[in-house]
Write a protein that holds these residues in place. Structure first.
Motif, PDB file in Angstrom:
ATOM      1  N   PRO B 245      16.109  40.223  -3.122  1.00 32.77           N
ATOM      2  CA  PRO B 245      15.046  39.317  -3.566  1.00 32.77           C
ATOM      3  C   PRO B 245      14.704  38.303  -2.482  1.00 32.77           C
ATOM      4  O   PRO B 245      15.556  37.933  -1.672  1.00 32.77           O
ATOM      5  N   VAL B 246      13.454  37.872  -2.473  1.00 31.38           N
ATOM      6  CA  VAL B 246      13.021  36.863  -1.510  1.00 31.38           C
ATOM      7  C   VAL B 246      13.541  35.507  -1.999  1.00 31.38           C
ATOM      8  O   VAL B 246      13.255  35.085  -3.126  1.00 31.38           O
ATOM      9  N   ALA B 247      14.334  34.849  -1.150  1.00 28.87           N
ATOM     10  CA  ALA B 247      14.966  33.591  -1.567  1.00 28.87           C
ATOM     11  C   ALA B 247      14.163  32.387  -1.101  1.00 28.87           C
ATOM     12  O   ALA B 247      14.297  31.285  -1.633  1.00 28.87           O
ATOM     13  N   GLY B 248      13.337  32.564  -0.090  1.00 34.78           N
ATOM     14  CA  GLY B 248      12.564  31.424   0.380  1.00 34.78           C
ATOM     15  C   GLY B 248      11.593  31.834   1.458  1.00 34.78           C
ATOM     16  O   GLY B 248      11.703  32.924   2.036  1.00 34.78           O
ATOM     17  N   ASN B 252       5.883  31.886   8.430  1.00 36.84           N
ATOM     18  CA  ASN B 252       5.772  33.331   8.555  1.00 36.84           C
ATOM     19  C   ASN B 252       7.119  34.013   8.326  1.00 36.84           C
ATOM     20  O   ASN B 252       7.226  35.219   8.451  1.00 36.84           O
ATOM     21  N   ARG B 253       8.140  33.231   8.068  1.00 38.02           N
ATOM     22  CA  ARG B 253       9.481  33.809   7.950  1.00 38.02           C
ATOM     23  C   ARG B 253       9.959  33.776   6.506  1.00 38.02           C
ATOM     24  O   ARG B 253       9.859  32.765   5.830  1.00 38.02           O
ATOM     25  N   LEU B 254      10.461  34.927   6.089  1.00 36.52           N
ATOM     26  CA  LEU B 254      10.982  35.028   4.731  1.00 36.52           C
ATOM     27  C   LEU B 254      12.495  35.095   4.799  1.00 36.52           C
ATOM     28  O   LEU B 254      13.057  35.714   5.699  1.00 36.52           O
ATOM     29  N   ALA B 267       7.316  38.006   8.044  1.00 32.11           N
ATOM     30  CA  ALA B 267       6.471  38.577   6.997  1.00 32.11           C
ATOM     31  C   ALA B 267       5.377  39.415   7.640  1.00 32.11           C
ATOM     32  O   ALA B 267       4.913  39.123   8.745  1.00 32.11           O
ATOM     33  N   ASN B 268       4.988  40.468   6.974  1.00 33.09           N
ATOM     34  CA  ASN B 268       3.784  41.187   7.387  1.00 33.09           C
ATOM     35  C   ASN B 268       2.942  41.443   6.154  1.00 33.09           C
ATOM     36  O   ASN B 268       3.282  40.978   5.051  1.00 33.09           O
ATOM     37  N   ALA B 271       4.465  42.367   2.885  1.00 32.94           N
ATOM     38  CA  ALA B 271       5.377  41.465   2.189  1.00 32.94           C
ATOM     39  C   ALA B 271       4.646  40.536   1.231  1.00 32.94           C
ATOM     40  O   ALA B 271       5.267  39.926   0.360  1.00 32.94           O
ATOM     41  N   ALA B 272       3.336  40.429   1.385  1.00 37.98           N
ATOM     42  CA  ALA B 272       2.580  39.424   0.646  1.00 37.98           C
ATOM     43  C   ALA B 272       2.771  39.540  -0.854  1.00 37.98           C
ATOM     44  O   ALA B 272       2.625  40.620  -1.431  1.00 37.98           O
ATOM     45  N   GLY B 273       3.139  38.418  -1.474  1.00 41.77           N
ATOM     46  CA  GLY B 273       3.213  38.338  -2.921  1.00 41.77           C
ATOM     47  C   GLY B 273       4.344  39.121  -3.554  1.00 41.77           C
ATOM     48  O   GLY B 273       4.348  39.333  -4.756  1.00 41.77           O
ATOM     49  N   ARG B 274       5.321  39.577  -2.770  1.00 42.80           N
ATOM     50  CA  ARG B 274       6.416  40.342  -3.371  1.00 42.80           C
ATOM     51  C   ARG B 274       7.628  39.449  -3.518  1.00 42.80           C
ATOM     52  O   ARG B 274       7.939  38.665  -2.645  1.00 42.80           O
ATOM     53  N   ASP B 275       8.349  39.583  -4.626  1.00 45.25           N
ATOM     54  CA  ASP B 275       9.543  38.754  -4.758  1.00 45.25           C
ATOM     55  C   ASP B 275      10.805  39.553  -4.450  1.00 45.25           C
ATOM     56  O   ASP B 275      11.905  39.040  -4.458  1.00 45.25           O
ATOM     57  N   ARG B 276      10.621  40.854  -4.189  1.00 47.26           N
ATOM     58  CA  ARG B 276      11.769  41.661  -3.790  1.00 47.26           C
ATOM     59  C   ARG B 276      11.281  42.652  -2.738  1.00 47.26           C
ATOM     60  O   ARG B 276      10.220  43.241  -2.883  1.00 47.26           O
TER      61      ARG B 276
END
Lengths: 300, 360
Positions: B245-248, B252-254, B267-268, B271-276
């Motif tokens: 899961p995306v924690a933060g 541009n960095r996830l 991020a590319n 990755a936009a709008g995804r939580d995992r």
């Protein structure tokens, strides 16, 4: 290395002696027969040889006239006629069973429901004792009022007899057959018929030759299956049946002349087979084996 | 469409319950070199056989030079195929093999001899006309198979694992030779292989196939550098895949919470709008952090195995979490200090070395 190959080996020497003994066992009777066929006119069918003559050979080749010079109890069938019938029958049987076995082997290339059972049913022709086949068909024909003849009933049982051998030969052939060869022929412009004619048959040529040879020889010397099914007269019998009839009356050196002649014919057939086989294998033999596991040599 | 030699449209092939080829689309331009790669049983050979006409699609279309191939048998397709076993006709000599296609098409003897000789010259087998197939080495058979394909001037040549039965050294030589021959003659090649190295070396475009589907169709650099699916990332190159899961997010960095710990990745668009998400780090981007060098992601890792493959070494590492990471290092870097089995190293990579996969 040279030392080891030249070293005397007891097992090797024994093996050579054994081979020579087997060859003597095989060919000595033939030599005796050939010698005795040149017995003088007043000599008998055993040693000693009284004079040397071609008298009995003359009798063999003049069946019509030999009655005038016959001895008491001498068998006077036309051996050459029977030999001719046997040769024609063997040739037809060889060709028929080769064609039929080739087609059957195609059917067995892809397993189908009950293909194993069908295969063993095909082998029945080998397993069943010949004389029972002969007797069984004789009874059936008798019931139906059909007179046995070498061109009909004998032909049928001979094909039944040779078919399993030929089938096994072709199954071996297809076992080594690279399936891609047929696809390659199709891709490079051959229609299915052309692919068969220009690729499948030539590649199978050694197996076709072997099948023909087996069919021919098995039919040529078949006695049990012919006994009741070549007809009842001397004019329709095949050679093995006629020879059996002659040895039950009186043996003369004419029979030896005949034996010598047929053995020489057999040699000729085998020589012909080997000639064609070498010619075919020169093209396909090594390639058939190697193409499946290509040896990649770096020198290309 | 003009300019395309082969098009597959929704081509599907079933064998019983198994869908061997599942609704695939592909358009191959004239003169293009396309490689179809995938594990065995992925449907690549069936795809090739359908193009050749040896198998018929259950649905969908195959179009060769603008003509639908529905019901057209292989011998009327003008497609050549180089078989893995070479499938040279053992009863014919080299010349007989090469001129076979022309003979079946009814070309007269003098001109087919002439053309066959020219094809043999092209593949460098001049003077081999009378040789029997059994006398040839693997590489020579390969060339005869190629000449047999070239001589019919096909719309395209299909190559089924053409280098599969050659030894390693010869394979590399033949790779560059095939490629230059294809460029020189301008013939469309469709090459089928399970070997990604072959495809990366020769193809203009690579199709990665898995379970009957085309996972990605792209030039080699994109297949290697930007895999679109987890499967492609696993199949091509040596890649490490992390998921969580995306924690933060920080510009541009996830930051992603993976089983291996919190890792940062650039991020590319995917990755936009995804939580995992899952992302890939190529093994050659993983660095050994010696002497206080640093990276965005730093991890202690224990050496499990070192695999030398010439100029590159692949080092398998175990993270404290139990996850495995592969690291590729140039032999020159390892020369002065080679890691030992069981040694714990500090390894790492930057956020930009990670590539977020478009598919979950």
């Amino acid at each position: 290395m040279e030392n080891t190959t030249k070293r005397f080996s007891l097992s090797g020497a024994l093996f050579r002696v054994y081979i020579v003994l087997v060859l003597i066992m095989l060919y000595f009777p033939f030599v005796i027969m050939a010698v005795l066929s040149f017995q003088g006119p007043r000599g008998g069918h055993t040693f000693p040889l009284r004079e040397v003559s071609s008298w009995w050979w003359w009798k063999l080749f003049h069946p019509g006239q030999s009655t005038e010079f016959s001895d008491v109890g001498e068998f006077l069938g036309n051996y050459l006629g029977a030999l001719g019938r046997s040769l024609v029958l063997a040739l037809v049987v060889a060709i028929l069973s080769t064609i039929m076995a080739l087609m059957a082997a195609h059917a067995f290339r892809k397993p189908f429901r009950g293909s194993n059972a069908v295969f063993y049913l095909w082998l029945l022709g080998i397993i069943v004792p010949g004389i029972t086949v002969s007797l069984g068909l004789f009874l059936v024909l008798n019931r139906l009022g059909i007179i046995p003849n070498w061109t009909s009933s004998a032909l049928a049982v001979h094909v039944m007899w040779t078919l399993p051998f030929c089938l096994i030969i072709f199954l071996m052939g297809f076992n080594r057959f690279d399936l891609d060869l047929e696809d390659a022929a199709l891709v490079y412009g051959a229609n299915p018929l052309q692919a068969y004619w220009y690729v499948v048959l030539p590649v199978l040529q050694p197996f076709i030759l072997s099948s023909l040879l087996f069919g021919f020889t098995l039919s040529l010397d078949e006695f049990q299956r012919s006994l009741l099914l070549t007809g009842t007269t001397l004019e329709t019998q095949t050679l093995p049946v006629m020879i059996m009839a002659s040895v039950t009356t009186r043996i003369t050196p004419t029979l030896y002349a005949l034996g010598t002649l047929t053995t020489l014919l057999s040699f000729a057939v085998i020589a012909l087979y080997i000639f064609f086989l070498i010619r075919a294998e020169r093209k396909t033999g090594e390639a058939l084996v190697e193409i499946r596991e290509p040896k990649a040599e770096g020198e290309a | 469409m003009d300019g395309y030699d082969v098009e597959l449209r929704n081509a599907t092939k079933r064998f019983g319950d198994v869908v061997a080829v599942d609704d695939v689309d592909l358009a191959v331009k004239t003169g293009e070199f396309v490689s179809i790669i995938g594990p065995s049983g992925c449907g690549k050979t069936t795809t090739m056989r359908m193009i050749a006409g040896l198998d018929q699609p259950d649905s969908g279309e195959i179009i060769i030079r603008g003509k639908p191939m529905q019901g057209v048998p292989p011998y009327e397709r003008n497609v050549a195929l180089v078989f893995q076993s070479f499938a040279l006709f053992p009863h014919l000599d080299v010349l007989g093999n090469v001129e076979f296609g022309l003979r079946m098409h009814g070309v007269d003897k003098t001109s087919r001899r002439e053309r066959a000789r020219r094809a043999l010259r092209t593949v460098g087998l001049e003077g081999f006309e009378k040789r029997r197939v059994g006398q040839l080495s693997g590489g020579q058979r390969q060339r005869v198979a190629l000449a047999r394909a070239l001589v019919v001037e096909p719309a395209l040549i299909l190559l089924d694992e053409p280098l599969g039965s050659l030894d390693a050294r010869l394979r590399v030589d033949m790779q560059s030779e095939l490629k230059s021959l294809q460029q020189q003659l301008g013939i469309t090649f469709i090459h089928v292989s399970h070997n990604q190295g072959e495809a990366l070396a020769m193809a203009d475009r690579i199709v990665v196939m898995n379970e009957g589907r085309f996972e990605q169709i792209d030039p080699p650099a994109d297949i290697y550098g930007s895999p679109r699916t987890r499967f492609v990332a696993q199949f091509v190159g040596t890649n490490n895949i992390f998921e969580g899961p995306v924690a933060g997010a920080d510009g541009n960095r996830l930051t992603v919470s993976t089983p291996a710990g919190d890792l940062v990745v650039a991020a590319n668009g995917a990755a936009a709008g995804r939580d995992r998400l899952s992302f890939v780090v190529r093994a050659d981007r993983v660095r050994w952090l010696e002497d206080g060098r640093s990276a965005d992601n730093e991890l202690p890792a224990t050496v499990l195995a070192i695999e030398y493959t010439g100029s590159l070494s692949t080092i398998s590492l175990s993270l404290p979490s139990g996850e495995l990471v592969k690291m590729e290092q140039h032999e020159s870097l390892l020369r002065h200090r080679a890691p030992r089995h069981g040694e714990t190293l500090r390894v790492g990579w930057d956020a930009g070395d990670g590539f977020v996969l478009p598919d979950a």
